[in-house]
Design a protein around this motif. Structure first.
Motif, PDB file in Angstrom:
ATOM      1  N   ASP A  50      -3.113   3.636   8.185  1.00 55.80           N
ATOM      2  CA  ASP A  50      -3.967   4.328   9.152  1.00 55.80           C
ATOM      3  C   ASP A  50      -5.243   4.785   8.454  1.00 55.80           C
ATOM      4  N   LYS A  51      -6.377   4.591   9.101  1.00 54.93           N
ATOM      5  CA  LYS A  51      -7.667   4.942   8.481  1.00 54.93           C
ATOM      6  C   LYS A  51      -7.782   6.428   8.169  1.00 54.93           C
ATOM      7  N   ASN A  52      -7.041   7.260   8.878  1.00 52.44           N
ATOM      8  CA  ASN A  52      -7.124   8.711   8.683  1.00 52.44           C
ATOM      9  C   ASN A  52      -6.140   9.238   7.648  1.00 52.44           C
ATOM     10  N   ARG A  53      -5.377   8.368   7.037  1.00 57.07           N
ATOM     11  CA  ARG A  53      -4.392   8.776   6.044  1.00 57.07           C
ATOM     12  C   ARG A  53      -5.086   9.268   4.786  1.00 57.07           C
ATOM     13  N   THR A  54      -4.621  10.375   4.268  1.00 55.98           N
ATOM     14  CA  THR A  54      -5.128  10.900   3.004  1.00 55.98           C
ATOM     15  C   THR A  54      -4.541  10.081   1.860  1.00 55.98           C
ATOM     16  N   VAL A  55      -5.369   9.774   0.890  1.00 53.33           N
ATOM     17  CA  VAL A  55      -4.903   9.040  -0.277  1.00 53.33           C
ATOM     18  C   VAL A  55      -4.238  10.048  -1.207  1.00 53.33           C
ATOM     19  N   ASP A  56      -2.903   9.989  -1.245  1.00 49.92           N
ATOM     20  CA  ASP A  56      -2.133  10.908  -2.084  1.00 49.92           C
ATOM     21  C   ASP A  56      -1.094  10.111  -2.872  1.00 49.92           C
ATOM     22  N   ALA A  57      -0.309  10.826  -3.661  1.00 56.42           N
ATOM     23  CA  ALA A  57       0.681  10.171  -4.518  1.00 56.42           C
ATOM     24  C   ALA A  57       1.702   9.388  -3.693  1.00 56.42           C
ATOM     25  N   LEU A  58       2.091   9.912  -2.539  1.00 55.39           N
ATOM     26  CA  LEU A  58       3.071   9.231  -1.692  1.00 55.39           C
ATOM     27  C   LEU A  58       2.525   7.901  -1.168  1.00 55.39           C
ATOM     28  N   LEU A  59       1.268   7.898  -0.737  1.00 56.27           N
ATOM     29  CA  LEU A  59       0.655   6.659  -0.263  1.00 56.27           C
ATOM     30  C   LEU A  59       0.548   5.644  -1.399  1.00 56.27           C
ATOM     31  N   LEU A  60       0.089   6.078  -2.559  1.00 55.65           N
ATOM     32  CA  LEU A  60      -0.033   5.169  -3.691  1.00 55.65           C
ATOM     33  C   LEU A  60       1.317   4.579  -4.083  1.00 55.65           C
ATOM     34  N   LYS A  61       2.359   5.385  -4.050  1.00 54.28           N
ATOM     35  CA  LYS A  61       3.704   4.899  -4.367  1.00 54.28           C
ATOM     36  C   LYS A  61       4.134   3.837  -3.356  1.00 54.28           C
ATOM     37  N   HIS A  62       3.879   4.101  -2.086  1.00 53.55           N
ATOM     38  CA  HIS A  62       4.231   3.156  -1.022  1.00 53.55           C
ATOM     39  C   HIS A  62       3.472   1.837  -1.192  1.00 53.55           C
ATOM     40  N   LEU A  63       2.171   1.916  -1.465  1.00 53.69           N
ATOM     41  CA  LEU A  63       1.362   0.711  -1.625  1.00 53.69           C
ATOM     42  C   LEU A  63       1.801  -0.098  -2.838  1.00 53.69           C
ATOM     43  N   ARG A  64       2.043   0.571  -3.947  1.00 50.77           N
ATOM     44  CA  ARG A  64       2.496  -0.129  -5.154  1.00 50.77           C
ATOM     45  C   ARG A  64       3.848  -0.787  -4.936  1.00 50.77           C
ATOM     46  N   ALA A  65       4.738  -0.091  -4.252  1.00 50.06           N
ATOM     47  CA  ALA A  65       6.085  -0.623  -4.008  1.00 50.06           C
ATOM     48  C   ALA A  65       6.061  -1.868  -3.129  1.00 50.06           C
ATOM     49  N   SER A  66       5.026  -2.012  -2.319  1.00 47.85           N
ATOM     50  CA  SER A  66       4.945  -3.179  -1.427  1.00 47.85           C
ATOM     51  C   SER A  66       4.694  -4.464  -2.209  1.00 47.85           C
ATOM     52  N   GLY A  67       4.106  -4.353  -3.394  1.00 45.09           N
ATOM     53  CA  GLY A  67       3.786  -5.527  -4.194  1.00 45.09           C
ATOM     54  C   GLY A  67       2.543  -6.257  -3.721  1.00 45.09           C
ATOM     55  N   GLN A  68       1.884  -5.715  -2.716  1.00 49.24           N
ATOM     56  CA  GLN A  68       0.679  -6.347  -2.185  1.00 49.24           C
ATOM     57  C   GLN A  68      -0.556  -5.707  -2.810  1.00 49.24           C
ATOM     58  N   SER A  69      -1.681  -6.394  -2.689  1.00 44.93           N
ATOM     59  CA  SER A  69      -2.930  -5.849  -3.224  1.00 44.93           C
ATOM     60  C   SER A  69      -3.970  -5.621  -2.130  1.00 44.93           C
TER      61      SER A  69
END
Length: 182
Positions: A50-69
């Protein structure tokens, strides 16, 4: 006709075309017959933000875990993709001070699920982008297609890297769908 010739020639003892070469040549000659819908990563397996999501540790963990770039960015609904967030754009930022809308690229390309892979490859070459958002005839987001998806069809093998959790996301999506139906 060329595929038949390759298959027939490949079975001869003195054939100079090995199994890998035959597989790749066959893939190169037939990939254009397949539709985008048949090889894309389905919506249920897409990590979007979501464009309104704050970039925080939880989001970064989720993105890294996806394996996508690369991640589709949406406004209010995943059917309203407005851009792409690149994980490399998150390196070195001050977390909790930025939102996704401050960091994503508004350059996003859409492609119809019913088009063939030859059309997709030409579009990748023309746009110099590696990820398309796949839509259906109602302009609903139904998945994503990467250049890697097309290359896998040409070489006839899955390209799996060290971050991939699954070899085949389409198979995982199918299993999830079956579990929901039970």
């Amino acid at each position: 006709e060329l595929v038949k010739i390759l298959e027939e020639h490949g079975h001869h003892i003195d054939a100079e075309v090995d199994e890998d070469e035959e597989r790749i040549a066959t893939g190169a000659l037939t990939f254009g017959d397949k539709t985008i819908a048949s090889v894309m990563t389905p919506r249920s397996m897409v990590s979007a933000v979501d464009k309104n999501r704050t970039v925080d540790a939880l989001l970064l963990k989720h993105l890294r875990a996806s394996g996508q770039s690369r991640f589709p960015v949406y406004d209010s609904s995943i059917d309203n993709v407005i851009g792409i967030l690149y994980i490399h754009d998150l390196v070195g930022i001050n977390m909790n001070e930025k939102q996704v809308k401050d960091l994503f690229s508004e350059q996003v390309y859409f492609i119809n699920a019913n088009e063939n892979l030859d059309h997709a490859l030409n579009a990748f070459i023309k746009t110099k982008h590696h990820l398309f958002v796949v839509i259906n005839e109602f302009t609903e987001m139904v998945g994503v297609l990467s250049i890697e998806d097309v290359l896998e069809e040409i070489i006839g093998k899955e390209i799996v890297d060290e971050f991939d959790k699954f070899d085949d996301l389409r198979a995982v999506a199918g299993k999830k769908r079956k579990l929901k139906q039970v």
